[in-house]
Write a protein that holds these residues in place. Structure first.
Motif, mmCIF file in Angstrom:
data_model
loop_
_atom_site.group_PDB
_atom_site.id
_atom_site.type_symbol
_atom_site.label_atom_id
_atom_site.label_comp_id
_atom_site.label_asym_id
_atom_site.label_seq_id
_atom_site.Cartn_x
_atom_site.Cartn_y
_atom_site.Cartn_z
ATOM 1 N N MET A 79 34.097 0.119 28.495
ATOM 2 C CA MET A 79 34.445 1.364 27.803
ATOM 3 C C MET A 79 33.343 2.410 27.946
ATOM 4 S SD MET A 79 36.396 -0.320 24.513
ATOM 5 C CE MET A 79 36.863 1.227 23.707
ATOM 6 N N ASP A 80 32.093 1.957 27.977
ATOM 7 C CA ASP A 80 30.985 2.896 28.201
ATOM 8 C C ASP A 80 31.003 3.422 29.631
ATOM 9 O OD1 ASP A 80 30.153 2.598 25.622
ATOM 10 O OD2 ASP A 80 28.315 1.491 26.093
ATOM 11 N N GLU A 81 31.186 2.517 30.581
ATOM 12 C CA GLU A 81 31.158 2.930 31.988
ATOM 13 C C GLU A 81 32.238 3.967 32.299
ATOM 14 O OE1 GLU A 81 31.793 1.166 36.521
ATOM 15 O OE2 GLU A 81 31.552 -0.249 34.849
ATOM 16 N N PHE A 82 33.419 3.763 31.731
ATOM 17 C CA PHE A 82 34.543 4.651 32.037
ATOM 18 C C PHE A 82 34.786 5.698 30.944
ATOM 19 C CE2 PHE A 82 35.077 1.081 34.827
ATOM 20 C CZ PHE A 82 35.519 1.668 36.001
ATOM 21 N N ASP A 83 33.819 5.789 30.020
ATOM 22 C CA ASP A 83 33.861 6.833 28.992
ATOM 23 C C ASP A 83 35.204 6.862 28.264
ATOM 24 O OD1 ASP A 83 32.733 8.855 27.478
ATOM 25 O OD2 ASP A 83 33.406 10.451 28.831
ATOM 26 N N VAL A 84 35.629 5.683 27.820
ATOM 27 C CA VAL A 84 36.890 5.574 27.075
ATOM 28 C C VAL A 84 36.686 6.168 25.684
ATOM 29 C CG1 VAL A 84 38.574 3.976 26.074
ATOM 30 C CG2 VAL A 84 37.624 3.528 28.357
ATOM 31 N N LYS A 85 37.486 7.158 25.351
ATOM 32 C CA LYS A 85 37.309 7.878 24.081
ATOM 33 C C LYS A 85 37.927 7.142 22.900
ATOM 34 C CE LYS A 85 35.273 11.391 26.041
ATOM 35 N NZ LYS A 85 33.810 11.567 25.874
ATOM 36 N N LYS A 86 38.976 6.373 23.174
ATOM 37 C CA LYS A 86 39.639 5.662 22.081
ATOM 38 C C LYS A 86 38.784 4.484 21.619
ATOM 39 C CE LYS A 86 44.454 6.846 22.943
ATOM 40 N NZ LYS A 86 45.832 6.329 23.058
ATOM 41 N N GLY A 87 39.153 3.938 20.455
ATOM 42 C CA GLY A 87 38.501 2.746 19.958
ATOM 43 C C GLY A 87 39.321 1.514 20.287
ATOM 44 N N LEU A 88 38.819 0.352 19.868
ATOM 45 C CA LEU A 88 39.491 -0.900 20.199
ATOM 46 C C LEU A 88 39.320 -1.912 19.075
ATOM 47 C CD1 LEU A 88 40.981 -2.470 22.511
ATOM 48 C CD2 LEU A 88 38.723 -3.337 23.173
ATOM 49 N N ASN A 89 40.430 -2.501 18.649
ATOM 50 C CA ASN A 89 40.402 -3.640 17.738
ATOM 51 C C ASN A 89 40.578 -4.907 18.564
ATOM 52 O OD1 ASN A 89 40.141 -2.044 15.460
ATOM 53 N ND2 ASN A 89 42.332 -1.999 15.022
ATOM 54 N N ILE A 90 39.658 -5.870 18.375
ATOM 55 C CA ILE A 90 39.731 -7.150 19.081
ATOM 56 C C ILE A 90 39.952 -8.258 18.056
ATOM 57 C CG2 ILE A 90 38.549 -8.772 20.606
ATOM 58 C CD1 ILE A 90 36.777 -6.453 21.550
ATOM 59 N N GLY A 91 41.075 -8.929 18.175
ATOM 60 C CA GLY A 91 41.346 -10.093 17.332
ATOM 61 C C GLY A 91 41.120 -11.358 18.140
ATOM 62 N N LEU A 92 40.234 -12.212 17.668
ATOM 63 C CA LEU A 92 39.864 -13.434 18.394
ATOM 64 C C LEU A 92 40.197 -14.659 17.550
ATOM 65 C CD1 LEU A 92 38.376 -15.124 20.570
ATOM 66 C CD2 LEU A 92 36.223 -14.502 19.443
ATOM 67 N N ARG A 93 41.111 -15.486 18.065
ATOM 68 C CA ARG A 93 41.435 -16.753 17.410
ATOM 69 C C ARG A 93 40.899 -17.881 18.286
ATOM 70 N NH1 ARG A 93 44.609 -17.341 13.311
ATOM 71 N NH2 ARG A 93 45.497 -19.313 14.033
ATOM 72 N N LYS A 94 39.877 -18.568 17.757
ATOM 73 C CA LYS A 94 39.177 -19.605 18.511
ATOM 74 C C LYS A 94 39.843 -20.966 18.338
ATOM 75 C CE LYS A 94 35.738 -19.650 20.361
ATOM 76 N NZ LYS A 94 35.480 -19.548 21.844
ATOM 77 N N PHE A 95 40.088 -21.630 19.470
ATOM 78 C CA PHE A 95 40.559 -23.014 19.473
ATOM 79 C C PHE A 95 39.681 -23.873 20.385
ATOM 80 C CE2 PHE A 95 44.211 -20.310 18.538
ATOM 81 C CZ PHE A 95 44.644 -20.856 17.336
ATOM 82 N N ILE A 96 39.125 -23.258 21.426
ATOM 83 C CA ILE A 96 38.171 -23.978 22.286
ATOM 84 C C ILE A 96 36.942 -24.324 21.443
ATOM 85 C CG2 ILE A 96 36.713 -23.832 24.346
ATOM 86 C CD1 ILE A 96 38.625 -21.630 25.374
ATOM 87 N N PRO A 97 36.483 -25.562 21.481
ATOM 88 C CA PRO A 97 35.283 -25.921 20.721
ATOM 89 C C PRO A 97 34.111 -24.992 21.043
ATOM 90 C CG PRO A 97 36.330 -27.901 21.578
ATOM 91 C CD PRO A 97 37.068 -26.739 22.181
ATOM 92 N N VAL A 98 33.361 -24.636 20.012
ATOM 93 C CA VAL A 98 32.240 -23.710 20.159
ATOM 94 C C VAL A 98 30.986 -24.476 20.591
ATOM 95 C CG1 VAL A 98 30.761 -22.076 18.910
ATOM 96 C CG2 VAL A 98 33.220 -22.145 18.435
ATOM 97 N N ALA A 99 30.177 -23.866 21.443
ATOM 98 C CA ALA A 99 28.928 -24.469 21.939
ATOM 99 C C ALA A 99 29.190 -25.873 22.459
ATOM 100 C CB ALA A 99 27.871 -24.504 20.835
ATOM 101 N N ALA A 100 30.152 -25.953 23.379
ATOM 102 C CA ALA A 100 30.646 -27.256 23.799
ATOM 103 C C ALA A 100 30.556 -27.513 25.296
ATOM 104 C CB ALA A 100 32.107 -27.407 23.364
ATOM 105 N N GLY A 101 30.027 -26.550 26.072
ATOM 106 C CA GLY A 101 29.984 -26.729 27.513
ATOM 107 C C GLY A 101 31.310 -26.470 28.179
ATOM 108 N N MET A 102 32.184 -25.665 27.514
ATOM 109 C CA MET A 102 33.518 -25.387 28.049
ATOM 110 C C MET A 102 33.753 -23.900 28.306
ATOM 111 S SD MET A 102 35.743 -28.104 25.810
ATOM 112 C CE MET A 102 37.118 -28.080 26.952
ATOM 113 N N ALA A 103 32.685 -23.104 28.253
ATOM 114 C CA ALA A 103 32.730 -21.669 28.570
ATOM 115 C C ALA A 103 33.671 -20.885 27.661
ATOM 116 C CB ALA A 103 33.095 -21.448 30.032
ATOM 117 N N GLY A 104 33.810 -21.303 26.421
ATOM 118 C CA GLY A 104 34.702 -20.595 25.513
ATOM 119 C C GLY A 104 34.329 -19.132 25.331
ATOM 120 N N GLY A 105 33.056 -18.871 25.071
ATOM 121 C CA GLY A 105 32.598 -17.498 24.875
ATOM 122 C C GLY A 105 32.747 -16.669 26.133
#
Length: 293
Positions: free
Chosen positions: A77-103
């Motif tokens: 958004m910075d690179e392309f100077d996007v003027k609008k905002g963004l809501n990101i909803g994240l529902r996690k199911f992949i185990p966190v800090a697990a060696g599975m590249a979830g993040g």
């Protein structure tokens, strides 16, 4: 476009070798990456009010610039100077800090979504080039499927889809620091290395048993002595009929490869009801690169 939903898929490392530690402190790797059918859900909604807002179903995850999904959105958004905002909803199911590249997969999905949502018209290759600025696994998570990763993980080569099988995932109730593992890895003193080239040939031949036989992860030399439960889970899987079992990434998640669903299901039920693993899943490989997120 009002709102889009995407799947951020997990990965395992069918093979993970560290070739050497470079002078700049990074480790040079050769890894066979494989997407599996386990995913987080991402929802993106543009807003008239500027700014990026993140919400998640896990209260211990950051919702500011410390979250990779925020960084990924901001980068584009910075690179392309996007003027609008963004809501990101994240529902996690992949185990966190697990060696599975979830993040990393979450960040990759957000980059794909922002590109689509704001009509940035970046190619997959162009997204991958930007993704490495967020993390070494992000380009692969944009690509997905079966791939050889080299360099620090950012140099990717498409491979044919891995032969079909069943994948049992088990994560013990511990968190492993990737930094701890790589700091304590004696990369230049490793006595054995997984046969990555042999595994690539087995994938090309469609030989699941050979792919499993050649599974290996040099990071186990650090993680298993520190967390013996990983070896215990591997043993349970192998005794239950897994073709092989291995740790994914820097751990602590263990995966077992099966060619028999009933055997995989029996081990799943054994681990699910036991004390070794806190999270257990039975799934398959994902290789359909043409399907949408």
């Amino acid at each position: 476009m009002k709102k889009i939903r995407l799947k951020a898929m997990a990965k395992i490392n069918l093979g993970l070798d560290v070739v050497r530690k470079r002078e700049d402190g990074y480790h040079e790797v050769r890894m066979i990456m494989q997407t599996i059918r386990m995913y987080d859900q991402i929802e993106l909604e543009p807003t008239e009010a500027p700014g990026i807002r993140v919400s998640t179903n896990l209260n211990y995850l950051p919702t500011n610039e410390d979250n990779l999904v925020y960084k990924a959105a901001k980068l584009l958004m910075d690179e392309f100077d996007v003027k609008k905002g963004l809501n990101i909803g994240l529902r996690k199911f992949i185990p966190v800090a697990a060696g599975m590249a979830g993040g990393s997969s979450d960040a990759a999905a957000v980059m794909v979504g922002v590109n689509r949502l704001f009509h940035l018209n970046l190619s997959q290759k162009e997204l991958m080039e930007r993704g490495v600025k967020i993390g070494a696994d992000v380009p692969y998570c944009i690509l997905r499927g079966t791939a050889l990763a080299e360099g620090i993980g950012e140099k990717l080569t498409h491979l044919p889809p891995a032969p079909a099988g069943y994948v049992l995932i088990a994560k013990p109730g511990i968190h492993v620091s990737t930094k701890f593992v790589y700091t304590n890895l004696k990369a230049n003193e490793l006595e054995s290395h997984p046969d990555i080239d042999g595994q690539i040939q087995a994938i090309r031949s469609g030989d699941l048993k050979k792919v499993a036989e050649l599974c290996g992860n040099v990071l186990e030399t650090v993680t298993i002595p520190a967390y013996p439960v990983i070896e215990e889970i591997k043993d349970v899987m192998k005794k239950g009929g897994a073709l092989n079992a291995c740790m994914s990434g820097s751990g602590p998640t263990v995966f077992g490869l099966f060619d028999d669903r009933e055997k995989a299901k029996a081990v799943y039920e054994n681990l699910y009801g036991g004390e070794l693993a806190k999270q257990v899943y039975l799934t398959t490989f994902f290789n359909n690169r043409k399907s949408g997120r």
